[in-house]
Write a protein that holds these residues in place. Structure first.
Motif, PDB file in Angstrom:
ATOM      1  N   MET A 157       0.922  -1.127   0.240  1.00  0.00           N
ATOM      2  CA  MET A 157       0.139  -0.058   0.086  1.00  0.00           C
ATOM      3  C   MET A 157       0.908   1.356  -0.029  1.00  0.00           C
ATOM      4  O   MET A 157       0.435   2.189  -0.613  1.00  0.00           O
TER       5      MET A 157
ATOM      6  N   ALA B  66       2.300   1.570  -3.589  1.00  0.00           N
ATOM      7  CA  ALA B  66       1.193   2.133  -4.591  1.00  0.00           C
ATOM      8  C   ALA B  66       0.841   3.520  -4.103  1.00  0.00           C
ATOM      9  O   ALA B  66       0.945   4.444  -5.138  1.00  0.00           O
ATOM     10  N   LYS B  67       1.005   4.074  -3.129  1.00  0.00           N
ATOM     11  CA  LYS B  67       0.699   5.467  -2.694  1.00  0.00           C
ATOM     12  C   LYS B  67       1.771   6.299  -3.189  1.00  0.00           C
ATOM     13  O   LYS B  67       1.404   7.442  -3.472  1.00  0.00           O
TER      14      LYS B  67
ATOM     15  N   GLY C 280       1.169   6.961  -6.712  1.00  0.00           N
ATOM     16  CA  GLY C 280      -0.077   7.404  -7.052  1.00  0.00           C
ATOM     17  C   GLY C 280      -1.257   6.566  -7.599  1.00  0.00           C
ATOM     18  O   GLY C 280      -2.068   6.801  -8.312  1.00  0.00           O
ATOM     19  N   ILE C 281      -1.025   5.160  -7.131  1.00  0.00           N
ATOM     20  CA  ILE C 281      -2.008   4.129  -7.515  1.00  0.00           C
ATOM     21  C   ILE C 281      -2.855   3.739  -6.400  1.00  0.00           C
ATOM     22  O   ILE C 281      -2.333   3.641  -5.240  1.00  0.00           O
ATOM     23  N   ASP C 282      -3.935   3.273  -6.760  1.00  0.00           N
ATOM     24  CA  ASP C 282      -5.088   3.152  -6.017  1.00  0.00           C
ATOM     25  C   ASP C 282      -5.069   1.430  -5.792  1.00  0.00           C
ATOM     26  O   ASP C 282      -5.298   0.914  -6.554  1.00  0.00           O
ATOM     27  N   LEU C 283      -4.129   0.942  -4.539  1.00  0.00           N
ATOM     28  CA  LEU C 283      -3.950  -0.438  -4.654  1.00  0.00           C
ATOM     29  C   LEU C 283      -5.152  -1.473  -4.651  1.00  0.00           C
ATOM     30  O   LEU C 283      -5.359  -2.521  -5.376  1.00  0.00           O
ATOM     31  N   ASP C 284      -6.374  -0.761  -3.995  1.00  0.00           N
ATOM     32  CA  ASP C 284      -7.603  -1.663  -4.026  1.00  0.00           C
ATOM     33  C   ASP C 284      -8.209  -1.851  -5.558  1.00  0.00           C
ATOM     34  O   ASP C 284      -8.580  -2.758  -5.979  1.00  0.00           O
ATOM     35  N   GLN C 285      -8.225  -0.516  -6.248  1.00  0.00           N
ATOM     36  CA  GLN C 285      -8.573  -0.618  -7.648  1.00  0.00           C
ATOM     37  C   GLN C 285      -7.505  -1.430  -8.617  1.00  0.00           C
ATOM     38  O   GLN C 285      -8.366  -2.320  -9.229  1.00  0.00           O
TER      39      GLN C 285
ATOM     40  N   GLN D 255      -8.645  -5.184  -7.871  1.00  0.00           N
ATOM     41  CA  GLN D 255      -9.827  -5.478  -8.374  1.00  0.00           C
ATOM     42  C   GLN D 255      -9.633  -5.975  -9.843  1.00  0.00           C
ATOM     43  O   GLN D 255     -10.459  -6.570 -10.225  1.00  0.00           O
TER      44      GLN D 255
ATOM     45  N   THR E 274      -8.846  -8.880  -3.649  1.00  0.00           N
ATOM     46  CA  THR E 274      -9.061  -7.730  -2.643  1.00  0.00           C
ATOM     47  C   THR E 274      -7.748  -7.857  -1.751  1.00  0.00           C
ATOM     48  O   THR E 274      -7.001  -8.843  -1.702  1.00  0.00           O
TER      49      THR E 274
ATOM     50  N   LYS F 297      -7.780  -5.913   1.407  1.00  0.00           N
ATOM     51  CA  LYS F 297      -8.063  -5.906   2.849  1.00  0.00           C
ATOM     52  C   LYS F 297      -8.086  -7.235   3.452  1.00  0.00           C
ATOM     53  O   LYS F 297      -8.430  -8.248   3.098  1.00  0.00           O
TER      54      LYS F 297
END
Length: 73
Positions: free
Chosen positions: A51, A54-55, A58-63, A66, A71, A73
Motif C-alpha cells: 500500500m 502504491a501510494k 499514485g496508484i489505488d492498490l484496491d482498484q 480488483q 481484494t 484488505k
C-alpha cells in the motif's frame, strides 16, 4: 514462465511468492534485494508495504487488485 496474474492469484491463495519470483526473474540484484526486504514479514506487513509503494506512485492498490479479481484488505 508464470505471468504476473498467475503470481497474484497464487499469493491470494497462500502460495509462496518468493520462490515464484525467483523462478520468473532469475538471480538478479534487484530481485535479491526485494526478497531480502519481504523475507519473514507477516501478511499484514506485506500488505502495508504494498500500500505504501502504491501510494508513493499514485496508484489505488484496491482498484489495481480488483482488476485481477482480488481484494487487498
Amino acid at each position: 514462465m508464470m505471468s504476473i496474474i498467475q503470481l497474484m492469484q497464487l499469493m491470494q491463495h497462500g502460495g509462496n511468492p518468493t520462490v515464484l519470483l525467483q523462478q520468473m526473474t532469475g538471480n538478479t540484484p534487484m530481485v535479491n534485494q526485494l526478497m531480502q526486504s519481504i523475507q519473514g514479514k507477516s501478511p499484514d506487513a506485506l500488505r502495508q508495504m504494498a500500500m505504501n509503494i502504491a501510494k508513493e506512485r499514485g496508484i489505488d492498490l484496491d482498484q489495481f487488485a480488483q482488476q485481477f479479481g482480488m481484494t487487498i484488505k
